[in-house]
Design a protein around this motif. Structure first.
Motif, short mmCIF file in Angstrom:
data_model
loop_
_atom_site.label_atom_id
_atom_site.label_comp_id
_atom_site.label_asym_id
_atom_site.label_seq_id
_atom_site.Cartn_x
_atom_site.Cartn_y
_atom_site.Cartn_z
N GLU A 99 47.19 -18.35 38.62
CA GLU A 99 47.70 -16.99 38.81
C GLU A 99 47.78 -16.26 37.47
O GLU A 99 47.41 -15.08 37.37
N ARG A 158 44.25 -15.33 36.23
CA ARG A 158 43.67 -14.20 36.95
C ARG A 158 44.28 -12.88 36.49
O ARG A 158 43.57 -11.90 36.25
N GLU A 202 39.50 -16.77 41.68
CA GLU A 202 39.83 -15.72 42.66
C GLU A 202 39.54 -16.19 44.09
O GLU A 202 40.31 -15.93 45.01
N ASP A 203 38.40 -16.89 44.27
CA ASP A 203 38.08 -17.42 45.61
C ASP A 203 39.12 -18.43 46.07
O ASP A 203 39.56 -18.42 47.22
N LEU A 213 42.29 -18.75 45.11
CA LEU A 213 43.57 -18.11 45.39
C LEU A 213 43.52 -17.30 46.68
O LEU A 213 44.50 -17.26 47.43
N LYS A 214 42.39 -16.70 46.97
CA LYS A 214 42.26 -15.95 48.23
C LYS A 214 42.33 -16.90 49.43
O LYS A 214 42.99 -16.60 50.43
N ILE A 215 41.65 -18.03 49.34
CA ILE A 215 41.69 -19.01 50.42
C ILE A 215 43.12 -19.49 50.64
O ILE A 215 43.59 -19.62 51.78
N ASP A 275 45.88 -17.82 49.86
CA ASP A 275 46.65 -16.70 50.44
C ASP A 275 46.38 -16.57 51.93
O ASP A 275 47.30 -16.33 52.73
N ASP A 276 45.11 -16.72 52.33
CA ASP A 276 44.75 -16.66 53.75
C ASP A 276 45.45 -17.77 54.53
O ASP A 276 45.92 -17.56 55.65
N GLN A 318 49.08 -16.87 54.98
CA GLN A 318 49.23 -15.82 55.98
C GLN A 318 49.07 -16.36 57.39
O GLN A 318 49.86 -16.06 58.29
#
Length: 293
Positions: free
Chosen positions: A7, A10, A69-70, A72-74, A76-77, A80
């Protein structure tokens, strides 16, 4: 290497300034510097270098950033979706629909759902297109729910019928056919027509209607979207066989029922089989199906 380090990396990569990045992360600048130094030590390379008063990514930092970034997005998804599975009434719904359902049906269903369930906090994203386009988007996970025509050869898509759309002939009020309330499709052959383009889900439907009378109209213009078709009809460029949608009356057009060959098109709510749907998406699907029984 830990999540905080990723984090921090990024944020610093985007800000290119230690003080600003530390403020955004609510940590001290020495803590940020220490975390980045540990990450660089673990990777065995420098990720940042000085450029004036700022810092910029090194060649290796630029390579590393998209992977971070990929990842961290995974993550986060995943967070969620886990929260959604826990019964959350918040979320996002990507809804796509065909043009004929854009002026009334889709907005009306969303408004009624929001008014019926004010405790739900849903961010709707809307897309309009042809049946083929939006079903392709459904299969590529761009959309959660689709309102469309039925399409053969789609074993992975679940289609539920939610209504019918009657096809009519739309004509200007001063057109020779406007004295009629209903027509045989043969009555339309002598007049130029605004016709659905090949990309439209209605093109094969209207084609089949003319095939049944063994005649084909004179096509003045081909259009993909029916509100644009209605606009051309209103300006006298031709008549059109199209769904009976509200914009026809708004433009002052006369609509004629077709008694030969009669046709009503079914419309569907479509989702991917064996595919994750959030609780809010499931609630919206159930609402639409109950409203259209």
């Amino acid at each position: 290497m830990n999540l905080n380090q990723l984090e921090y990396f990024r944020t610093l990569a985007h800000e290119e300034h230690y003080t600003r990045a530390a403020q955004m992360l609510s940590i001290t600048q020495p803590s940020l510097s220490h975390a980045i130094a540990q990450l660089e030590q673990e990777l065995g390379t420098r990720l940042f270098e000085k450029k004036g008063r700022n810092i910029v990514l090194t060649r290796y930092g630029k390579i590393f950033l998209p992977f971070v970034e990929d990842a961290l997005k995974i993550l986060d998804d995943g967070v969620q979706r886990t929260r959604e599975l826990n019964g959350s009434k918040e979320g996002m719904i990507n809804l796509a629909y065909i043009y004929t359902m854009g002026s009334d049906f889709a907005p009306r269903m969303v408004r009624k759902f929001i008014d019926t369930f004010p405790d739900y906090k849903i961010d709707f994203h809307f897309t309009v297109g042809t049946t083929g386009e939006i079903l392709d988007g459904l299969k590529s996970d761009q959309y959660d729910i689709v309102f469309s025509s039925f399409q053969d050869g789609e074993p992975d898509i679940d289609f539920k019928k939610i209504g019918r759309q009657k096809l009519v002939v739309a004509v200007p009020q001063d057109h020779p056919l406007a004295i009629k309330d209903s027509v045989d499709l043969r009555d339309t052959i002598e007049y130029p027509q605004i016709y659905f383009s090949k990309g439209s889900g209605l093109r094969p439907v209207v084609d089949s209607m003319f095939e049944k009378i063994d005649q084909f109209p004179k096509v003045a213009f081909e259009m993909e979207e029916d509100s644009s078709m209605a606009g051309l009809v209103a300006q006298g460029f031709g008549i059109a066989v199209m769904p009976d949608i509200p914009i026809l009356r708004a433009l002052g057009l006369k609509t004629l029922d077709i008694y030969n060959p009669f046709y009503e098109r079914s419309v569907y709510i479509a989702t991917l089989k064996k595919h994750y749907l959030s609780p809010v998406a499931k609630a919206f699907i159930q609402f639409v199906c109950e409203e259209t029984k």
